[in-house]
Design a protein around this motif. Structure first.
Motif, PDB file in Angstrom:
ATOM      1  N   GLU A 299       0.835  -1.209   0.000  1.00 37.17           N
ATOM      2  CA  GLU A 299       0.000   0.000   0.000  1.00 37.17           C
ATOM      3  C   GLU A 299       0.867   1.256   0.000  1.00 37.17           C
ATOM      4  OE1 GLU A 299      -3.903  -1.741   2.426  1.00 37.17           O
ATOM      5  OE2 GLU A 299      -2.211  -0.866   3.514  1.00 37.17           O
ATOM      6  N   MET A 300       1.949   1.225   0.786  1.00 36.57           N
ATOM      7  CA  MET A 300       2.835   2.387   0.824  1.00 36.57           C
ATOM      8  C   MET A 300       3.530   2.576  -0.521  1.00 36.57           C
ATOM      9  SD  MET A 300       3.738   4.918   2.679  1.00 36.57           S
ATOM     10  CE  MET A 300       3.074   4.378   4.261  1.00 36.57           C
ATOM     11  N   GLY A 301       3.908   1.490  -1.164  1.00 35.79           N
ATOM     12  CA  GLY A 301       4.523   1.591  -2.481  1.00 35.79           C
ATOM     13  C   GLY A 301       3.592   2.220  -3.500  1.00 35.79           C
ATOM     14  N   GLU A 302       2.321   1.843  -3.445  1.00 37.25           N
ATOM     15  CA  GLU A 302       1.335   2.440  -4.350  1.00 37.25           C
ATOM     16  C   GLU A 302       1.171   3.931  -4.061  1.00 37.25           C
ATOM     17  OE1 GLU A 302      -2.135   0.098  -3.726  1.00 37.25           O
ATOM     18  OE2 GLU A 302      -1.334  -1.673  -4.762  1.00 37.25           O
ATOM     19  N   ARG A 303       1.235   4.294  -2.779  1.00 35.78           N
ATOM     20  CA  ARG A 303       1.118   5.703  -2.408  1.00 35.78           C
ATOM     21  C   ARG A 303       2.320   6.499  -2.935  1.00 35.78           C
ATOM     22  NH1 ARG A 303       0.202   6.852   3.864  1.00 35.78           N
ATOM     23  NH2 ARG A 303      -1.132   5.012   3.527  1.00 35.78           N
ATOM     24  N   ILE A 304       3.513   5.900  -2.837  1.00 36.10           N
ATOM     25  CA  ILE A 304       4.716   6.561  -3.356  1.00 36.10           C
ATOM     26  C   ILE A 304       4.612   6.748  -4.862  1.00 36.10           C
ATOM     27  CG2 ILE A 304       7.215   6.314  -3.689  1.00 36.10           C
ATOM     28  CD1 ILE A 304       7.223   4.729  -1.005  1.00 36.10           C
ATOM     29  N   PHE A 305       4.168   5.710  -5.561  1.00 32.49           N
ATOM     30  CA  PHE A 305       4.040   5.789  -7.015  1.00 32.49           C
ATOM     31  C   PHE A 305       3.063   6.903  -7.411  1.00 32.49           C
ATOM     32  CE2 PHE A 305       2.026   4.048 -11.012  1.00 32.49           C
ATOM     33  CZ  PHE A 305       3.079   4.389 -11.846  1.00 32.49           C
ATOM     34  N   LYS A 306       1.966   7.010  -6.710  1.00 30.38           N
ATOM     35  CA  LYS A 306       0.993   8.066  -6.986  1.00 30.38           C
ATOM     36  C   LYS A 306       1.613   9.441  -6.787  1.00 30.38           C
ATOM     37  CE  LYS A 306      -3.528   9.868  -5.578  1.00 30.38           C
ATOM     38  NZ  LYS A 306      -4.655   9.750  -4.610  1.00 30.38           N
ATOM     39  N   LEU A 307       2.406   9.600  -5.714  1.00 27.34           N
ATOM     40  CA  LEU A 307       3.043  10.892  -5.458  1.00 27.34           C
ATOM     41  C   LEU A 307       4.115  11.201  -6.502  1.00 27.34           C
ATOM     42  CD1 LEU A 307       3.216  13.376  -3.674  1.00 27.34           C
ATOM     43  CD2 LEU A 307       4.848  12.155  -2.218  1.00 27.34           C
ATOM     44  N   ILE A 308       4.804  10.179  -6.993  1.00 25.80           N
ATOM     45  CA  ILE A 308       5.764  10.385  -8.084  1.00 25.80           C
ATOM     46  C   ILE A 308       5.052  10.976  -9.298  1.00 25.80           C
ATOM     47  CG2 ILE A 308       7.210   9.177  -9.782  1.00 25.80           C
ATOM     48  CD1 ILE A 308       7.976   7.237  -7.492  1.00 25.80           C
TER      49      ILE A 308
END
Length: 515
Positions: free
Chosen positions: A476-485
């Motif tokens: 979930e955190m990885g998906e959040r990082i990708f979205k912020l990228i």
């Protein structure tokens, strides 16, 4: 600190692999405290540090995450602190089975891939920012470059009519002479400056030389394939007439460039145009547990959407190189990485050092004992994607997918090489609280733990400590990082941009002697 402050679901320790003879404390463990595992601490174990849960014999390997992180220098009893006082570094014996663990993850077609709002340049490259750069060939022209950018900083009315220009950036350095025009160091500097001059995030650049330096401006322009013209302009101080006249000339040229550089509009483009440089600095005992593996998930998502993720810091994958070699797409790619590691072993010995000089004192205070342990976390940023190529420092990154670039472990130097290679985004994980930016590319800061995030929330973009707190999974955190990228690549400002970071952090790798 109470469990509520750390997160309601957070246990006082983590056992990362059933085969590990140790646990990692998520808060301070007190002597005699009952942890419910049949072993009590015999001394204070600070958060992020390791405690033995089984006897470890003198000379036996010590494992974390199932991997060897060092060798015990004395017998370690259950409940004792495991750290630099009883564990030492030994040369890596990692398995070099190239290509044995390839994942062959599929790549989404453009019409199915994620998108972002980018700036498409005439040559087809895509920018995430739109700066005017002032670059220098040598330290002797650094003051002039800085005063040029300061002029526009002190006169915001000059930039106000041009809202699509993100600013005027001076990138100065300490090299450029006293090393020989044919030296490896000067060639490396030329490649680095050339990479920045061609970078998509610069709408235009003014390059300033002194005139008598080893790193001659005409040769740099020729060898790096730069096309002097409207986008790339050059000034030589000794020809223009000195400091004041060169500053005036550069300011005048930038005034002429501003309306041209401002004439851009963001358009929706596939995520394949994102080239992401990944860094970790000020690492701690949680880096390998939270932020780094979460960034690895984000890197895999970017690769699956057609983009490029660059892992670097060669000394910081030492001992964990098997995690990358197993995913190399060919023997040629794997051998490139092995050759880099051999070079670094020789380079360290030649300079009377050791690859275990990294981790830093701050890393050790955060719980990391050896470079082998630090490397496990650093390599986790690379996710699970196949390794498609290996590049030299500041070499143009031309392949899409997961790649490796040879750089030192020192973050400003490493990120400078990645941006010179084309990275238009930087992500930076930190446990101790590194403060960093990397103009012209925006940099996102990912905190490994909640207490540091709360102390330094003005500098941190995402709190990956929520993984420890029970508020999010690694995925979930990885998906959040990708979205912020994607959002940041589309123009959303990062914390480091708001704080003004990114000019002084330009730090080309200095190789060789200075005469």
């Amino acid at each position: 600190m109470s469990n509520t402050e750390h997160g309601r679901n957070q246990p006082p320790f983590l056992q990362l692999n059933p085969a590990d003879p140790l646990i990692v404390a998520t808060r301070e463990l007190k002597p005699g405290e009952d942890l419910g595992i049949g072993v009590k601490p015999v001394e204070t174990i600070n958060r992020g540090h390791k405690m033995a849960t089984q006897p470890i014999a003198d000379g036996a390997p010590v494992r974390k995450l199932g991997q060897v992180i060092g060798v015990a220098t004395k017998a370690i009893a259950p409940g004792q602190h495991i750290h630099t006082h009883n564990v030492e570094f030994r040369a890596s014996t990692a398995d070099h089975a190239i290509g044995s663990g390839r994942t062959n993850m599929p790549i989404l077609p453009d019409d199915k891939a994620a998108t972002f709002l980018g700036i498409v340049r005439p040559d087809g490259t895509v920018a995430t920012r739109n700066y005017i750069g002032v670059l220098t060939t040598v330290n002797c022209s650094a003051t002039v470059a800085r005063q040029v950018s300061d002029w526009f900083r002190m006169h915001p009315e000059e930039l106000a009519p041009y809202p699509n220009v993100d600013g005027v950036v001076a990138l100065t350095h300490k090299d450029g002479c006293a090393g020989g025009a044919e030296s490896e160091g000067t060639k490396l500097l030329r490649r680095t400056i050339g990479g920045y001059a061609k970078h998509a995030n610069f709408g235009a650049v003014v390059m300033i030389g002194l005139g008598c330096e080893s790193n001659q401006l005409p040769r740099l322009v020729t060898e790096e394939g730069l096309q002097a013209g409207q986008r790339i302009q050059t000034l030589v101080m000794q020809e223009v007439g000195g400091t004041r006249k060169t500053i005036e000339a550069a300011v005048a040229r930038i005034r002429e460039l501003l309306p041209v550089v401002n004439n851009v509009k963001r358009a929706r483009v596939p995520a394949k145009h994102i080239i992401l440089g990944m860094q970790c600095g000020g690492s701690d005992g949680f880096s390998a547990i939270t932020a780094n593996p979460a960034l690895g998930v984000a890197a895999d998502l970017l690769v699956q959407n057609g983009g490029t993720a660059i892992l670097s810091e060669t000394p910081e994958i030492y001992g964990a190189e098997h995690m990358l070699l197993s995913r190399a797409v060919s023997n040629e790619v794997g051998e490139k990485l092995i050759d880099l590691l051999k070079w670094w072993e020789g380079y360290a010995a030649e300079n009377h050092g050791s690859l275990d000089n990294n981790p830093s004192p701050g890393n050790k205070a955060g719980g990391l004992t050896t470079i082998l342990e630090k490397s496990l976390g650093a390599a986790a940023k690379g996710g699970r994607s196949d390794l498609v190529d290996v590049y030299r420092y500041a070499e143009p990154v031309t392949k899409r997918g997961f790649v490796f670039m040879d750089t030192p472990g020192y973050d400003p130097v490493s990120a400078t090489g990645q941006v010179a290679g084309g990275a238009n985004m930087i992500t930076f994980t930190t446990g101790r609280g590194s403060c960093f930016g990397c103009k012209p590319s925006p940099s996102l800061k990912l905190a490994t733990n909640t207490p540091m995030y709360k102390r330094m929330s003005e500098d941190m973009d995402i709190n990956c400590g929520e993984i420890l707190d029970g508020g999010a999974s690694v995925e979930e955190m990885g998906e959040r990082i990708f979205k912020l990228i994607l959002e940041t690549a589309s123009g959303k400002r990062s914390k480091s941009e708001d704080l003004g970071y990114g000019e002084d952090e330009f730090a080309p790798w200095h190789l060789g002697a200075t005469f």
